[in-house]
Motif scaffolding. Structure first.
Motif, short mmCIF file in Angstrom:
data_model
loop_
_atom_site.label_atom_id
_atom_site.label_comp_id
_atom_site.label_asym_id
_atom_site.label_seq_id
_atom_site.Cartn_x
_atom_site.Cartn_y
_atom_site.Cartn_z
N PRO A 146 57.50 44.47 23.74
CA PRO A 146 58.94 44.47 23.46
C PRO A 146 59.69 45.68 24.03
O PRO A 146 60.85 45.56 24.45
N SER A 147 59.03 46.85 24.08
CA SER A 147 59.69 48.05 24.58
C SER A 147 59.89 48.04 26.09
O SER A 147 60.62 48.88 26.63
N ASP A 156 68.51 40.45 23.43
CA ASP A 156 68.24 41.81 22.97
C ASP A 156 68.08 41.83 21.45
O ASP A 156 67.16 42.47 20.92
N ASN A 159 64.73 40.25 20.60
CA ASN A 159 63.60 41.11 20.95
C ASN A 159 63.43 42.26 19.96
O ASN A 159 62.31 42.63 19.61
N LYS A 160 64.54 42.83 19.52
CA LYS A 160 64.47 43.95 18.59
C LYS A 160 63.89 43.53 17.24
O LYS A 160 63.42 44.38 16.47
N LYS A 163 58.20 42.36 15.68
CA LYS A 163 57.43 43.46 15.09
C LYS A 163 55.93 43.34 15.38
O LYS A 163 55.35 44.16 16.05
#
Length: 275
Positions: A146-147, A156, A159-160, A163
């Motif tokens: 993800p990063s 976005d 994606n954030k 986890k």
């Protein structure tokens, strides 16, 4: 034989890598480097190579201009570059805009527009199938930590929220995806240009955020085509596992691939070429 003069637009990780190698190249000669912030170049690149104003690029006499900055460079300068030199688009996601793709194709009268294969495996084979009109479908599935994503809008946000569980962020046509993930879909854009009978509207793309991918980017390319045997379909699937630092957009193997593309962006004449 005179060395080929190359101008580099952009000085991020990839731009720095190219400049370092071009300065020691026996076949190419660095003729200018431009970056949005000139201060980033000071002390790292000899002043004689630094171009402060990109509008003045023609004074540098480049045979090839290489963009490794942002799709907006192609939108603003692509047509101008092609008037004076061959042009290699390091951010081909910008060509997902139909008008821009058409404008640049029409501008390849004297010089070539080069599309680097980058992380695309089998690009030339895809293009050959498109040239022979035997290509039926292409799909790229790209998985990152993800990063390592640089996303906009709804992608976005999605994606954030990732986890621990692997999550499909997008699965569909490449054209709308390019504007939401311009930094992560250059491989898909290259495939769409190679598969010119399908293009951005028919090539399919899938982005996956996987928290367990801390050391690699994984790119799966699937291609379907016609065969000479009735009712039989040609199919190939390749999986590219590219070592990558967590949080980086570009995998390590892509740097060498891109440098090879710079050397290969030569001598093909007017038109659009994969390199």
């Amino acid at each position: 034989m005179a060395r080929r003069k190359v101008g580099v637009v952009g000085y991020g990780h990839l731009g720095q890598y190219l400049v370092e190698h071009l300065l020691s190249s026996e076949t190419c000669e660095l003729c200018f480097v431009w970056n949005r912030t000139t201060s980033a170049l000071k002390g790292k690149v000899d002043d004689k190579y630094i171009l402060d104003d990109l509008e003045m690029f023609s004074q540098c006499g480049a045979d090839l201009i290489v963009e490794v900055a942002h799709p907006v460079i192609t939108e603003t300068y692509g047509e101008k570059f092609l008037h004076d030199a061959d042009y290699m688009v390091g951010s081909p996601t910008g060509l997902a805009k139909k008008e821009l793709e058409l404008k640049l194709r029409n501008a390849t009268v004297k010089h070539g527009l080069y599309i680097p294969a980058g992380a695309l495996w089998g690009g030339e084979d895809i293009k050959k199938m498109a040239d022979r009109d035997t290509l039926k479908a292409v799909k790229l599935t790209m998985s990152f930590h993800p990063s390592s994503f640089r996303l906009l809008g709804e992608l976005d946000v999605k994606n954030k929220a990732v986890k621990e569980k692997k999550t499909v962020l997008y699965d569909g046509e490449v054209r709308p995806l390019c504007s939401l993930a311009p930094s992560n879909t250059n491989t898909m854009a290259a495939a769409s240009l190679a598969a010119h009978t399908l293009g951005f509207d028919k090539v399919q793309g899938c982005l996956i955020a996987d928290p367990e991918l801390t050391d690699y980017h994984i790119i799966q390319t699937e291609v379907w085509g016609n065969s000479h045997i009735k009712d039989k379909v040609f199919y190939v699937c390749t999986v590219r596992k590219n070592p990558a630092t967590k949080g980086h957009v570009t995998g390590s193997a892509t740097y060498n691939s891109f440098l090879s593309s710079v050397y290969g962006a030569n001598g093909k004449g007017p038109g659009v070429h994969l390199c």
